[in-house]
Scaffold this motif. Structure first.
Motif, mmCIF file in Angstrom:
data_model
loop_
_atom_site.group_PDB
_atom_site.id
_atom_site.type_symbol
_atom_site.label_atom_id
_atom_site.label_comp_id
_atom_site.label_asym_id
_atom_site.label_seq_id
_atom_site.Cartn_x
_atom_site.Cartn_y
_atom_site.Cartn_z
ATOM 1 N N GLY A 210 0.807 -1.201 0.000
ATOM 2 C CA GLY A 210 0.000 0.000 0.000
ATOM 3 C C GLY A 210 0.845 1.259 0.000
ATOM 4 N N PHE A 211 0.178 2.375 -0.104
ATOM 5 C CA PHE A 211 0.849 3.672 -0.106
ATOM 6 C C PHE A 211 0.882 4.242 1.304
ATOM 7 C CE2 PHE A 211 -0.014 3.221 -4.547
ATOM 8 C CZ PHE A 211 1.010 3.911 -5.172
ATOM 9 N N VAL A 212 1.986 4.895 1.615
ATOM 10 C CA VAL A 212 2.162 5.561 2.898
ATOM 11 C C VAL A 212 2.181 7.070 2.631
ATOM 12 C CG1 VAL A 212 3.678 5.884 4.875
ATOM 13 C CG2 VAL A 212 3.435 3.609 3.857
ATOM 14 N N TYR A 213 1.279 7.810 3.285
ATOM 15 C CA TYR A 213 1.144 9.252 3.073
ATOM 16 C C TYR A 213 1.531 10.002 4.346
ATOM 17 C CZ TYR A 213 -1.988 7.806 -0.772
ATOM 18 O OH TYR A 213 -2.547 7.224 -1.887
ATOM 19 N N ASN A 214 2.384 11.010 4.202
ATOM 20 C CA ASN A 214 2.646 11.951 5.279
ATOM 21 C C ASN A 214 1.614 13.070 5.163
ATOM 22 O OD1 ASN A 214 3.619 13.750 7.174
ATOM 23 N ND2 ASN A 214 5.346 14.416 5.909
ATOM 24 N N VAL A 215 0.666 13.118 6.087
ATOM 25 C CA VAL A 215 -0.428 14.087 5.979
ATOM 26 C C VAL A 215 -0.205 15.334 6.818
ATOM 27 C CG1 VAL A 215 -2.114 12.310 5.414
ATOM 28 C CG2 VAL A 215 -1.750 12.931 7.798
ATOM 29 N N ASN A 216 0.901 15.386 7.583
ATOM 30 C CA ASN A 216 1.149 16.580 8.402
ATOM 31 C C ASN A 216 1.330 17.836 7.561
ATOM 32 O OD1 ASN A 216 2.377 14.298 10.399
ATOM 33 N ND2 ASN A 216 1.584 16.046 11.552
ATOM 34 N N GLY A 217 1.883 17.673 6.362
ATOM 35 C CA GLY A 217 2.087 18.826 5.507
ATOM 36 C C GLY A 217 0.877 19.227 4.705
ATOM 37 N N SER A 218 -0.243 18.542 4.902
ATOM 38 C CA SER A 218 -1.458 18.833 4.138
ATOM 39 C C SER A 218 -2.276 19.904 4.843
ATOM 40 C CB SER A 218 -2.293 17.558 3.970
ATOM 41 O OG SER A 218 -3.591 17.870 3.518
ATOM 42 N N LYS A 219 -2.497 20.999 4.170
ATOM 43 C CA LYS A 219 -3.323 22.066 4.727
ATOM 44 C C LYS A 219 -4.745 21.583 4.949
ATOM 45 C CE LYS A 219 -4.930 26.777 3.794
ATOM 46 N NZ LYS A 219 -4.897 27.898 2.812
ATOM 47 N N ALA A 220 -5.249 20.755 4.029
ATOM 48 C CA ALA A 220 -6.613 20.243 4.164
ATOM 49 C C ALA A 220 -6.747 19.378 5.413
ATOM 50 C CB ALA A 220 -7.002 19.451 2.917
ATOM 51 N N TRP A 221 -5.727 18.563 5.706
ATOM 52 C CA TRP A 221 -5.800 17.698 6.892
ATOM 53 C C TRP A 221 -5.772 18.539 8.167
ATOM 54 C CZ3 TRP A 221 -2.220 16.793 10.871
ATOM 55 C CH2 TRP A 221 -2.543 15.726 11.721
ATOM 56 N N ARG A 222 -4.893 19.516 8.225
ATOM 57 C CA ARG A 222 -4.763 20.338 9.429
ATOM 58 C C ARG A 222 -6.037 21.143 9.684
ATOM 59 N NH1 ARG A 222 0.692 20.460 10.952
ATOM 60 N NH2 ARG A 222 0.319 22.255 12.313
ATOM 61 N N GLU A 223 -6.635 21.673 8.611
ATOM 62 C CA GLU A 223 -7.873 22.436 8.785
ATOM 63 C C GLU A 223 -9.025 21.530 9.186
ATOM 64 O OE1 GLU A 223 -8.432 24.388 5.106
ATOM 65 O OE2 GLU A 223 -7.043 26.045 5.560
ATOM 66 N N ARG A 224 -9.032 20.326 8.637
ATOM 67 C CA ARG A 224 -10.158 19.420 8.912
ATOM 68 C C ARG A 224 -10.090 18.845 10.322
ATOM 69 N NH1 ARG A 224 -13.674 17.106 5.490
ATOM 70 N NH2 ARG A 224 -14.645 15.120 6.035
ATOM 71 N N VAL A 225 -8.863 18.516 10.753
ATOM 72 C CA VAL A 225 -8.709 17.885 12.054
ATOM 73 C C VAL A 225 -8.766 18.915 13.171
ATOM 74 C CG1 VAL A 225 -7.137 16.567 13.507
ATOM 75 C CG2 VAL A 225 -7.438 15.942 11.124
ATOM 76 N N GLY A 226 -8.076 20.045 12.990
ATOM 77 C CA GLY A 226 -8.032 21.040 14.048
ATOM 78 C C GLY A 226 -7.348 20.472 15.269
ATOM 79 N N GLY A 227 -8.000 20.553 16.430
ATOM 80 C CA GLY A 227 -7.419 20.029 17.663
ATOM 81 C C GLY A 227 -7.849 18.614 17.959
#
Length: 460
Positions: free
Chosen positions: A113-130
């Motif tokens: 499978g694919f391994v994704y680093n999502v910390n650099g994703s603006k969409a992930w940070r905005e969606r997750v928040g705290g």
């Protein structure tokens, strides 16, 4: 008409063995298999498909592909110890990804499978928040880890996600990492992430589930074969149409067809036999960095045998594309296998069919069984993928053929895919009245990037 029932070979032999006793107890579990309809048109030049959608609204089978989240201060170090790729180079400020394998201690391929680093994703940070996806889920309790702690998404087959989660959990011990499934469109409505695959060009703005700014989302350049796919991880919205251009739509069958034309397998149904295949046999050593196998990193699960196989340089079997035909003559075409939507063929269940030579006089164990030249894995229409014995199909010394690197090479003629099919079949799929032998002609194709170049290097 009920879907056919698959019975594993050991259980089938028990059922078919003459005995005065009652019907023997099955050793393994029965399960149903279904074949997706073959595309009715040539391979699409442009396609876009959501791999997180269930196969049908009423199916109980899992999605084709799904995601696991690994979140916590030790997530990067933990992932480095269990994958075949080098993780630290992916820890960038922008979304990064790579294709990896997961091995057991004996170096056998269990999942891919694919391994994704999502910390650099603006969409992930905005969606997750705290709130951490890896510790409570979106919309759930406030997570233990925040958005600044390392978070990785692992994409794998929907059928193997639960097994991969249990296997990863075995190695967590005291590591500060939480492993949880990531909700998808079929499970959480607006609360999850979906996996999209595109080919033939960049998708139009807004076509990916209504997402306008795809640059801010995790992506992967899926170059397991040249120009194969571009993968996108996108926040789940309402289910959207999947445009292909014009009035046609790409389907999962189109996605599988494109994989099979390039000789790409995905787990777990296509990793056959289970827990017995080496990552080299599934071509992980041929993928360009950072994908596949890394031989510069430290220890990871299954490393010892993998490194030994690499330095010995002996790989006797590989997964490659095959051309199927109802007749004995399969004329080779320049450039590889070709899909013909007018050819109607019965395809055997995944991993159930052997490839044998019509001219082979080699028998195993003195019982008159022709030695297998490989195993047919899966197919769509008249194309498929198979794990073949290279010397049996291409002859001795095939590795030294440098001139075929640009164009590829066809295997020998006179091979068939053979399998047994139950006749009768009562309630619950019991086999009655024996079996019948099925067969179809097959010819293997070795893409050019499998061969060594003038410098002795293989791969791309």
């Amino acid at each position: 008409m009920p879907s056919p029932t698959y019975i594993c070979p050991p259980c089938r032999r028990l059922l078919l063995t003459p005995s005065t006793a009652t019907t023997p107890r099955l050793l393994h579990k029965r399960f149903s298999h279904t074949h997706l309809p073959a595309p009715t048109s040539p391979p699409l030049q442009f396609g876009l498909v959501n791999l997180s959608l269930p196969l049908s609204p009423t199916t109980i089978r899992p999605q084709p592909r799904t995601l696991l989240s690994l979140h916590g201060p030790d997530a990067t170090k933990f992932l480095q110890a269990v994958t075949t790729i080098d993780i630290p180079p992916l820890t960038t400020t922008t979304p990064a990804s790579a294709y990896s394998g997961f091995l057991n201690a004996q170096g056998r391929l269990l999942w891919e499978g694919f391994v994704y680093n999502v910390n650099g994703s603006k969409a992930w940070r905005e969606r997750v928040g705290g709130v951490s996806v890896g510790a409570g889920g979106v919309g759930g309790a406030r997570g233990k880890w925040g958005v600044d702690d390392p978070c990785w998404f692992v994409e794998t087959s929907g059928e193997g996600a639960e097994g991969l989660k249990r296997w990863l959990g075995r190695y967590v011990l005291r590591s500060k990492v939480t492993i949880t499934p990531v909700p998808t469109v079929g499970e959480a409505g607006e609360g999850g992430w979906d996996i999209w695959a595109a080919w033939g060009g960049t998708p139009a703005e807004g076509s990916l589930g209504g997402v306008e700014n795809i640059e801010s989302t995790p992506t992967a350049n899926d170059n397991r074969a040249p120009g194969l796919f571009t993968r996108y991880l996108l926040p789940t919205r309402l289910p959207a149409d999947i445009p292909e251009g014009g009035d046609r739509k790409a389907t999962l069958s189109d996605y599988n067809l494109r994989r099979y034309l390039h000789g790409i397998a995905e787990s777990p149904p296509e990793l056959t036999p289970p827990e017995r295949s080496l990552p080299h046999e599934y071509n992980l050593d041929l993928y360009p960095p950072p994908h596949g196998l890394s031989f510069r990193k430290g220890c990871y699960v299954g490393q010892e045998l993998t490194v030994r196989t690499q330095h010995r340089g002996v790989v006797r079997k590989r997964v490659i594309p095959v051309q199927l035909s109802p007749g004995p003559a399969i004329p080779p075409t320049y450039g590889g296998v070709v899909y013909d939507p007018t050819v109607q063929l019965d395809i055997p269940p995944p991993g159930e069919a052997e490839i044998v030579s019509c001219h082979s006089q080699v028998h195993e164990g003195g019982v008159g069984r022709v030695r297998s030249a490989g195993r047919f894995i899966a197919g769509v229409g008249n194309v498929g993928i198979a794990l073949v014995r290279l010397e049996s199909v291409f002859g001795q010394g095939w590795e030294g053929d440098v001139g075929t690197r640009e164009g590829g090479r066809w295997g020998g003629e006179g091979f068939k895919v053979v399998w047994e099919e139950g006749m009768g079949g009562g309630e619950g799929g019991e086999v009655e009245g024996g079996v019948r032998r099925r067969e179809v002609d097959v010819r293997a194709w070795m893409p050019g990037w499998h061969f060594r170049d003038a410098a002795g290097e293989r791969g791309r």
